[in-house]
Design a protein around this motif. Sequence first.
Motif, PDB file in Angstrom:
ATOM      1  N   UNK A  78       0.842  -1.193   0.000  1.00  0.00           N
ATOM      2  CA  UNK A  78       0.000   0.000   0.000  1.00  0.00           C
ATOM      3  C   UNK A  78       0.871   1.234   0.000  1.00  0.00           C
ATOM      4  N   UNK A  79       0.282   2.344  -0.427  1.00  0.00           N
ATOM      5  CA  UNK A  79       0.965   3.631  -0.381  1.00  0.00           C
ATOM      6  C   UNK A  79      -0.075   4.713  -0.145  1.00  0.00           C
ATOM      7  N   UNK A  80       0.375   5.848   0.375  1.00  0.00           N
ATOM      8  CA  UNK A  80      -0.518   6.983   0.572  1.00  0.00           C
ATOM      9  C   UNK A  80       0.256   8.261   0.297  1.00  0.00           C
ATOM     10  N   UNK A  81      -0.476   9.297  -0.069  1.00  0.00           N
ATOM     11  CA  UNK A  81       0.084  10.635  -0.210  1.00  0.00           C
ATOM     12  C   UNK A  81      -0.941  11.624   0.328  1.00  0.00           C
ATOM     13  N   UNK A  82      -0.515  12.450   1.270  1.00  0.00           N
ATOM     14  CA  UNK A  82      -1.352  13.501   1.840  1.00  0.00           C
ATOM     15  C   UNK A  82      -0.764  14.841   1.435  1.00  0.00           C
ATOM     16  N   UNK A  83      -1.600  15.724   0.906  1.00  0.00           N
ATOM     17  CA  UNK A  83      -1.204  17.102   0.607  1.00  0.00           C
ATOM     18  C   UNK A  83      -2.183  18.023   1.322  1.00  0.00           C
ATOM     19  N   UNK A  84      -1.654  18.890   2.175  1.00  0.00           N
ATOM     20  CA  UNK A  84      -2.475  19.899   2.853  1.00  0.00           C
ATOM     21  C   UNK A  84      -2.084  21.256   2.290  1.00  0.00           C
ATOM     22  N   UNK A  85      -2.989  21.863   1.540  1.00  0.00           N
ATOM     23  CA  UNK A  85      -2.776  23.176   0.949  1.00  0.00           C
ATOM     24  C   UNK A  85      -3.707  24.173   1.632  1.00  0.00           C
ATOM     25  N   UNK A  86      -3.128  24.992   2.514  1.00  0.00           N
ATOM     26  CA  UNK A  86      -3.876  26.044   3.222  1.00  0.00           C
ATOM     27  C   UNK A  86      -5.125  25.489   3.916  1.00  0.00           C
ATOM     28  N   UNK A  87      -5.031  24.292   4.474  1.00  0.00           N
ATOM     29  CA  UNK A  87      -6.152  23.692   5.185  1.00  0.00           C
ATOM     30  C   UNK A  87      -7.019  22.783   4.339  1.00  0.00           C
ATOM     31  N   UNK A  88      -6.769  22.689   3.060  1.00  0.00           N
ATOM     32  CA  UNK A  88      -7.453  21.701   2.239  1.00  0.00           C
ATOM     33  C   UNK A  88      -6.632  20.418   2.265  1.00  0.00           C
ATOM     34  N   UNK A  89      -7.153  19.412   2.932  1.00  0.00           N
ATOM     35  CA  UNK A  89      -6.435  18.177   3.239  1.00  0.00           C
ATOM     36  C   UNK A  89      -6.853  17.101   2.234  1.00  0.00           C
ATOM     37  N   UNK A  90      -5.930  16.729   1.334  1.00  0.00           N
ATOM     38  CA  UNK A  90      -6.227  15.807   0.233  1.00  0.00           C
ATOM     39  C   UNK A  90      -5.405  14.531   0.422  1.00  0.00           C
ATOM     40  N   UNK A  91      -6.049  13.386   0.272  1.00  0.00           N
ATOM     41  CA  UNK A  91      -5.359  12.103   0.407  1.00  0.00           C
ATOM     42  C   UNK A  91      -5.597  11.242  -0.816  1.00  0.00           C
ATOM     43  N   UNK A  92      -4.524  10.590  -1.277  1.00  0.00           N
ATOM     44  CA  UNK A  92      -4.610   9.527  -2.279  1.00  0.00           C
ATOM     45  C   UNK A  92      -4.048   8.260  -1.637  1.00  0.00           C
ATOM     46  N   UNK A  93      -4.795   7.167  -1.715  1.00  0.00           N
ATOM     47  CA  UNK A  93      -4.350   5.872  -1.203  1.00  0.00           C
ATOM     48  C   UNK A  93      -4.384   4.847  -2.339  1.00  0.00           C
ATOM     49  N   UNK A  94      -3.449   3.905  -2.288  1.00  0.00           N
ATOM     50  CA  UNK A  94      -3.415   2.862  -3.311  1.00  0.00           C
ATOM     51  C   UNK A  94      -3.031   1.545  -2.660  1.00  0.00           C
ATOM     52  N   UNK A  95      -3.633   0.452  -3.152  1.00  0.00           N
ATOM     53  CA  UNK A  95      -3.426  -0.889  -2.605  1.00  0.00           C
ATOM     54  C   UNK A  95      -3.265  -1.868  -3.759  1.00  0.00           C
ATOM     55  N   UNK A  96      -2.370  -2.853  -3.590  1.00  0.00           N
ATOM     56  CA  UNK A  96      -2.195  -3.901  -4.595  1.00  0.00           C
ATOM     57  C   UNK A  96      -1.661  -5.151  -3.924  1.00  0.00           C
ATOM     58  N   UNK A  97      -1.749  -6.312  -4.608  1.00  0.00           N
ATOM     59  CA  UNK A  97      -1.064  -7.498  -4.091  1.00  0.00           C
ATOM     60  C   UNK A  97       0.436  -7.245  -4.069  1.00  0.00           C
ATOM     61  N   UNK A  98       1.122  -7.824  -3.100  1.00  0.00           N
ATOM     62  CA  UNK A  98       2.556  -7.577  -2.974  1.00  0.00           C
ATOM     63  C   UNK A  98       3.343  -8.174  -4.131  1.00  0.00           C
ATOM     64  N   UNK A  99       3.138  -9.456  -4.449  1.00  0.00           N
ATOM     65  CA  UNK A  99       3.900 -10.097  -5.511  1.00  0.00           C
ATOM     66  C   UNK A  99       5.344 -10.344  -5.088  1.00  0.00           C
ATOM     67  N   UNK A 100       6.148 -10.950  -5.966  1.00  0.00           N
ATOM     68  CA  UNK A 100       7.513 -11.335  -5.593  1.00  0.00           C
ATOM     69  C   UNK A 100       8.545 -10.223  -5.730  1.00  0.00           C
ATOM     70  N   UNK A 101       8.230  -9.122  -6.424  1.00  0.00           N
ATOM     71  CA  UNK A 101       9.213  -8.077  -6.687  1.00  0.00           C
ATOM     72  C   UNK A 101       9.217  -7.065  -5.546  1.00  0.00           C
ATOM     73  N   UNK A 102      10.290  -7.071  -4.748  1.00  0.00           N
ATOM     74  CA  UNK A 102      10.406  -6.129  -3.632  1.00  0.00           C
ATOM     75  C   UNK A 102      11.184  -4.862  -4.025  1.00  0.00           C
ATOM     76  N   UNK A 103      11.625  -4.763  -5.264  1.00  0.00           N
ATOM     77  CA  UNK A 103      12.437  -3.615  -5.668  1.00  0.00           C
ATOM     78  C   UNK A 103      11.611  -2.499  -6.278  1.00  0.00           C
TER      79      UNK A 103
END
Length: 383
Positions: A78-103
């Motif tokens: 999983x990953x997330x990104x939060x951007x707060x611009x002058x009090x506007x709080x925006x989040x993007x989240x993403x999820x996927x199967x892990x799989x064998x590639x750790x790089x």
Amino acid sequence: MTDGDDARTRLAVDASAEHFPLTGLDEYLIHNHPTPVAVMWTPDLQAYERVWFTCHDRVGELLVVCGVAFYPNLATAEAFAIVNLRGRHITVRAHRPLGPDRTTLAVGPIAFEVVAPFREWRLTLGENDQGVRFDLSWFDTKRPIFRNLGAGAIVGSRPFSGVAGYDGFGHQDGWVEVDGERFEVTPTSHLGTRDHHWGTRDGVGGPALYQGFTHPVPSVFVEFPDWSVWVDHLLRNLGDPKRGSGLLQDRRYRLRFEPETDQLTGGEFDLVHKDGSVRTMTFERLGNQIAFLRCGMYGGPNGGTPDGDIWQGMKVGDGRSLVVGGESYDVNDPGTRVRVGGLDQFHARFECDGEVSFGMVESYSSLTHAMAAAGRGGLSVLR
């Protein structure tokens, strides 16, 4: 150097699935446990590995917090990104199967790339439904030092395997875009923090069992030109002839809170060094520039994500495909701040011995206020 020469300088890590659980990384002499790289040293479902970054300005207008995590025994990434611009709080989240590639440190539109170990990373957020993007180069300024925290402890009646990793500070170069409005980021205008931790963590895969361990005592992350404070850790500049890092003996906090939210607004704290000397640092929150980490799936007594109750490591959707989501909140509204609050990071101005800098204070808002009001854990309310 030709493209072919350049390709040969990179790790060859692709391998056929027929070799599973062996992966291409297993061809390299990198093992420190008698199992393949893809097999964890513990069967604990709460095993995790995560990198985390912040990027903030010096005026209280723009704040970015992002991270990526792998959960090998839950087979999720999983990953997330939060951007707060002058009090506007925006989040993007993403999820996927892990799989064998750790790089590949990318989950959907959120990607992280090691450019030069302990020197430079690249952090990117691509197209998404929330209308926010960024492309940031990260440059380390302080020396990360390995630490192993908590190994051998017992939490409740359960052995705790511990968390290991390292922390750092840095400057950034690039841009952040919100609804087409672009903000330039430079090493002189922006600074931030990062960490890389792995081990086991309560609250992975579902609600936490021991919710008292959710940061009721504030954590301070601030860098000055020649020194820095990472919670209790004193990091030195890259290239400093003095090896290693320093460690505080104790910390004492006197804090101010908003009456309508019980969230931090400022305060002061004492840095007690091992030789007994004390330095006092003050901080003041910058507007409503707060990263509400529940939106990044850091759950606790107030739950997981404010909408959907998602916790770190949980499968989202069918668990077999990429899922990208997110939301936006107006955190200039006190009622909204209360609803989404939990483990929160407050952008603040710091002053110590005449030096001024900008950094973050992290606390679990409701617990921190209660402890300070009760005078527990080295916390008190500053009148």
